[in-house]
Design a protein around this motif. Structure first.
Motif, PDB file in Angstrom:
ATOM      1  N   ASP A   2       0.931  -1.196  -0.009  1.00  0.00           N
ATOM      2  CA  ASP A   2      -0.078  -0.043  -0.047  1.00  0.00           C
ATOM      3  C   ASP A   2       0.832   1.184   0.090  1.00  0.00           C
ATOM      4  O   ASP A   2       0.191   2.465   0.066  1.00  0.00           O
ATOM      5  N   LYS A   3       2.015   1.063  -0.193  1.00  0.00           N
ATOM      6  CA  LYS A   3       2.991   2.264  -0.115  1.00  0.00           C
ATOM      7  C   LYS A   3       3.821   2.467  -1.584  1.00  0.00           C
ATOM      8  O   LYS A   3       3.862   1.662  -2.135  1.00  0.00           O
ATOM      9  N   TYR A   4       4.280   3.621  -1.517  1.00  0.00           N
ATOM     10  CA  TYR A   4       5.082   4.017  -2.787  1.00  0.00           C
ATOM     11  C   TYR A   4       6.592   4.513  -2.355  1.00  0.00           C
ATOM     12  O   TYR A   4       6.719   5.002  -1.244  1.00  0.00           O
ATOM     13  N   PHE A   5       7.500   4.028  -3.266  1.00  0.00           N
ATOM     14  CA  PHE A   5       8.777   4.228  -2.863  1.00  0.00           C
ATOM     15  C   PHE A   5       9.550   4.643  -4.165  1.00  0.00           C
ATOM     16  O   PHE A   5       9.251   4.419  -5.224  1.00  0.00           O
ATOM     17  N   GLU A  11      10.265   5.872   1.072  1.00  0.00           N
ATOM     18  CA  GLU A  11       8.948   6.128   0.973  1.00  0.00           C
ATOM     19  C   GLU A  11       8.615   7.515   0.635  1.00  0.00           C
ATOM     20  O   GLU A  11       8.966   8.542   1.158  1.00  0.00           O
ATOM     21  N   VAL A  12       7.813   7.569  -0.448  1.00  0.00           N
ATOM     22  CA  VAL A  12       7.111   8.840  -0.897  1.00  0.00           C
ATOM     23  C   VAL A  12       5.546   8.751  -0.949  1.00  0.00           C
ATOM     24  O   VAL A  12       5.035   7.780  -0.873  1.00  0.00           O
ATOM     25  N   MET A  13       5.007  10.154  -1.120  1.00  0.00           N
ATOM     26  CA  MET A  13       3.651  10.130  -1.346  1.00  0.00           C
ATOM     27  C   MET A  13       3.559  10.743  -2.749  1.00  0.00           C
ATOM     28  O   MET A  13       3.794  11.955  -3.050  1.00  0.00           O
ATOM     29  N   PRO A  14       2.944   9.937  -3.622  1.00  0.00           N
ATOM     30  CA  PRO A  14       2.745  10.546  -5.058  1.00  0.00           C
ATOM     31  C   PRO A  14       1.724  11.428  -5.131  1.00  0.00           C
ATOM     32  O   PRO A  14       0.830  11.253  -4.343  1.00  0.00           O
ATOM     33  N   GLY A  15       1.839  12.558  -6.079  1.00  0.00           N
ATOM     34  CA  GLY A  15       1.022  13.388  -6.369  1.00  0.00           C
ATOM     35  C   GLY A  15       0.336  13.265  -7.725  1.00  0.00           C
ATOM     36  O   GLY A  15       0.110  12.257  -8.213  1.00  0.00           O
ATOM     37  N   THR A  16      -0.043  14.284  -8.565  1.00  0.00           N
ATOM     38  CA  THR A  16      -0.434  14.379  -9.732  1.00  0.00           C
ATOM     39  C   THR A  16       0.767  13.744 -10.610  1.00  0.00           C
ATOM     40  O   THR A  16       1.872  13.901 -10.732  1.00  0.00           O
ATOM     41  N   THR A  17       0.124  13.379 -11.769  1.00  0.00           N
ATOM     42  CA  THR A  17       1.194  12.768 -12.798  1.00  0.00           C
ATOM     43  C   THR A  17       0.635  13.492 -14.191  1.00  0.00           C
ATOM     44  O   THR A  17      -0.538  13.605 -14.514  1.00  0.00           O
ATOM     45  N   VAL A  32       8.517  11.217   2.843  1.00  0.00           N
ATOM     46  CA  VAL A  32       7.979  10.918   4.053  1.00  0.00           C
ATOM     47  C   VAL A  32       9.070  11.563   4.887  1.00  0.00           C
ATOM     48  O   VAL A  32       8.845  12.347   6.107  1.00  0.00           O
ATOM     49  N   GLU A  33      10.231  11.306   4.626  1.00  0.00           N
ATOM     50  CA  GLU A  33      11.579  11.750   5.700  1.00  0.00           C
ATOM     51  C   GLU A  33      12.582  12.419   4.552  1.00  0.00           C
ATOM     52  O   GLU A  33      12.472  12.100   3.371  1.00  0.00           O
ATOM     53  N   ALA A  34      13.339  13.462   5.007  1.00  0.00           N
ATOM     54  CA  ALA A  34      14.060  14.353   4.361  1.00  0.00           C
ATOM     55  C   ALA A  34      15.217  13.442   3.919  1.00  0.00           C
ATOM     56  O   ALA A  34      15.774  12.442   4.416  1.00  0.00           O
ATOM     57  N   ILE A  35      15.701  13.692   2.581  1.00  0.00           N
ATOM     58  CA  ILE A  35      16.854  13.054   2.034  1.00  0.00           C
ATOM     59  C   ILE A  35      17.863  14.121   1.699  1.00  0.00           C
ATOM     60  O   ILE A  35      17.500  15.373   1.577  1.00  0.00           O
TER      61      ILE A  35
END
Length: 416
Positions: free
Chosen positions: A321-324, A371-377, A387-390
């Motif tokens: 259920d997660k995006y990476f 882990e990331v939260m995708p938005g519009t494509t 989710v956390e700073a890189i």
């Protein structure tokens, strides 16, 4: 005796300390193993050969102008004036059915005929009234002349005029009934069932020889030239929707063919218990010719164009259920390089070429799933929020992320 007891106590203390030291080391080792296991769950390593073969490419996070969209589902439909459910105003036996389902008909086309003897009586009433009107009109003219010359009393003229008006009203009523049935004042007892619009014949609900009742739909005719979308938009998104916005939608049963539309209307009330409001979007007639009312669509309503952090679409992968996304770990590369140099020194100058060839099969490039939260494509790029700073200069995998996901799951592991 005291010396023996003292030595025994010292030995006992040393044994206790030794056991505590062993327990501490064991716990530490277990913690390190757990940490390594946890660490390996979101990390993957490729050999140099695999890295080149797969064609892994890296890049950096970019700021891109993307269209912000609101996703909505709905159906294709036609306005009420472009759909006709055709019934009859008078019951009767179906004599002929002149069309088939799926055929195109023009406005005024006779779809079927119904036989009913009552229409014969309507025609007789009309023709009888017309004949009486002709006689009474002549009588009225004669009585008017006599009345003007004071030969006959005026009462006779008024009686003739009243009879003339009654017959005119009877003729008008009979004619109106015949016109409502699309019949002429003279003709057979067959009542034609006529299409009020041009379009395609849908369901036919009668059979030859059956009795057609009033108020029951006999034919459906649909005009697809004015096809539009009815999209269900949630309450939280209504503030961003306005007339004139463009809509991109796909038909899942037509190979995800993309079609554009424009919003022309927004309902002012909730349409169902799901707290959604119907938003209407017009479709270009050239694109709607192959559409059928009731098709399920998945649409993106374009809200505005804005600059957002984005990556190529294929850089984002889904795991559960997660995006990476994957970033290349620089410190692992450095450690690998140092190990390679040390190993080559041990091999000696005479075997340098052999050492390089051997080490290429064992050098590893390490990647970590973030882990990331995708938005519009839009335009092949996807908006991402971490989710956390890189690190600002992190090398993000832009090509080959799906392979890394497979390797991390065990589908692409390599042998050491």
């Amino acid at each position: 005796m005291k010396n023996i007891k003292s030595k025994f106590k010292i030995l006992l203390i040393l044994n206790t300390l030794f056991l505590l030291l062993l327990t501490s080391c064991g716990e530490k080792k277990t913690e390190e193993e757990n940490h390594e296991e946890e660490k390996s769950e979101n990390e993957v390593a490729l050999t140099a050969v695999q890295f080149k073969t797969v064609g892994i490419e890296t890049g950096v996070l970019e700021n891109r102008n993307l269209n912000l969209v609101i996703k909505a589902n709905g159906y294709t439909t036609v306005p009420p004036q472009n759909m006709a459910n055709i019934s009859t105003l008078i019951g009767g036996t179906v004599k002929d059915i002149l069309v088939l389902e799926g055929t195109f008909v023009n406005k005024g086309k006779v779809l079927a005929t119904i036989q009913n003897l009552e229409v014969v009586e309507m025609q007789e009433d009309y023709n009888s009234a017309i004949a009486n009107i002709e006689y009474l009109q002549l009588e009225y003219n004669r009585q008017k002349t006599l009345s003007d010359e004071n030969v006959n009393p005026r009462k006779v003229l008024q009686e003739v005029k009243a009879k003339l008006d009654v017959e005119k009203a009877r003729a008008k009523a009979s004619k109106s009934k015949l016109q409502a049935l699309n019949m002429s004042t003279n003709g057979s007892s067959l009542v034609p069932i006529i299409s009020p619009i041009s379009g395609y014949v849908g369901k036919i609900s009668i059979a030859k020889g059956a009795f057609a009742e009033t108020g029951i739909t006999l034919f459906e005719v649909v005009d697809n030239s004015q096809m539009h979308l009815d999209l269900n938009v949630y309450e939280k998104d209504l503030g961003s929707i306005s007339v004139g916005q463009t809509v991109d939608f796909v038909l899942t049963n037509q190979g995800n063919k993309a079609i554009k539309g424009i919003i022309f209307g927004i309902n002012k009330s909730f349409s169902n218990e799901s707290k959604t409001v119907a938003v209407h979007a017009k479709i270009n007639p050239a694109d709607s010719k192959d559409l059928i009312s009731g098709m399920y669509v998945s649409a993106n309503i374009n809200i505005k164009n804005t600059t957002v952090p984005a990556l190529p679409k294929e850089a984002v992968v889904k795991n559960g259920d997660k995006y990476f996304v994957y970033i290349q770990e620089e410190h692992e590369e450095k450690a690998t390089k140092e190990n390679t140099e040390t190993h080559q020194q041990k091999k000696g100058e005479a075997h340098t070429d052999e050492a390089v060839g051997e080490e290429e099969g064992h050098n590893e490039v390490h990647f970590k799933a973030i882990e990331v939260m995708p938005g519009t494509t839009d335009l092949g790029y996807t908006e991402v929020k971490f989710v956390e700073a890189i690190p600002a200069n992190a090398k993000i995998v832009t090509k080959g992320a799906f392979y890394l996901l497979s390797a991390m799951k065990g589908g692409g592991e390599h042998e050491h």
